[in-house]
Design a protein around this motif. Sequence first.
Motif, short mmCIF file in Angstrom:
data_model
loop_
_atom_site.label_atom_id
_atom_site.label_comp_id
_atom_site.label_asym_id
_atom_site.label_seq_id
_atom_site.Cartn_x
_atom_site.Cartn_y
_atom_site.Cartn_z
N SER A 1 0.82 -1.22 0.00
CA SER A 1 0.00 0.00 0.00
C SER A 1 0.85 1.27 0.00
CB SER A 1 -0.88 0.00 1.25
OG SER A 1 -0.06 0.09 2.40
N GLY A 2 0.14 2.38 -0.10
CA GLY A 2 0.81 3.67 0.06
C GLY A 2 1.44 3.80 1.45
N TYR A 3 0.78 3.21 2.45
CA TYR A 3 1.36 3.20 3.79
C TYR A 3 2.66 2.42 3.80
CZ TYR A 3 2.36 2.08 8.59
OH TYR A 3 3.01 1.90 9.77
N SER A 4 2.75 1.32 3.06
CA SER A 4 4.00 0.56 2.97
C SER A 4 5.13 1.45 2.47
CB SER A 4 3.85 -0.64 2.03
OG SER A 4 2.89 -1.53 2.50
N LEU A 5 4.84 2.25 1.46
CA LEU A 5 5.84 3.17 0.93
C LEU A 5 6.22 4.22 1.98
CD1 LEU A 5 7.54 4.35 -1.41
CD2 LEU A 5 5.52 5.73 -1.98
N ALA A 6 5.23 4.83 2.60
CA ALA A 6 5.50 5.86 3.61
C ALA A 6 6.29 5.29 4.78
CB ALA A 6 4.19 6.47 4.11
N SER A 7 5.95 4.09 5.20
CA SER A 7 6.65 3.42 6.29
C SER A 7 8.11 3.15 5.91
CB SER A 7 5.93 2.12 6.64
OG SER A 7 6.56 1.48 7.71
N HIS A 8 8.34 2.72 4.67
CA HIS A 8 9.71 2.50 4.20
C HIS A 8 10.51 3.81 4.22
CE1 HIS A 8 13.15 1.16 1.90
NE2 HIS A 8 13.03 2.30 1.25
N ILE A 9 9.91 4.87 3.74
CA ILE A 9 10.58 6.18 3.71
C ILE A 9 10.94 6.61 5.14
CG2 ILE A 9 10.22 8.65 3.24
CD1 ILE A 9 8.49 7.69 0.80
N GLU A 10 10.02 6.41 6.07
CA GLU A 10 10.27 6.75 7.48
C GLU A 10 11.40 5.90 8.06
OE1 GLU A 10 7.82 6.91 11.69
OE2 GLU A 10 7.14 5.55 10.12
#
Length: 109
Positions: free
Chosen positions: A53-62
């Motif tokens: 998900s988009g959250y997966s991407l945001a979590s990776h960036i974080e």
Amino acid sequence: IWLDDVREPPNTHDWIWVKSAEQALDKIRSASTSVLSIDHDLGQNEYGIDYPSGYSLASHIERAASSGIIYNIIKWNVHSAKRAVDYNNTIAAMESFDEIQWQKEHAKD
């Protein structure tokens, strides 16, 4: 970078449209600077299993920022139609990235 598996970006001349979290991360890694707009739900495969998900991407960036890898994201937005926990988690991860990025930039001073 416009991350959405269904909706086209509002202005196709200003956005690079990607349909998966993996494609978005590839573009972020290769760009000198990025403006990022994230959708949360990115569809399912033929077995009904959700794609990252988009959250997966945001979590990776974080997580990357926490370990010292700072992507040059100068502006971000979550344009997901799903306004629930997942939406809020995506925003929280990107806000955490902003804070880490700010701390690293000001630690140099």
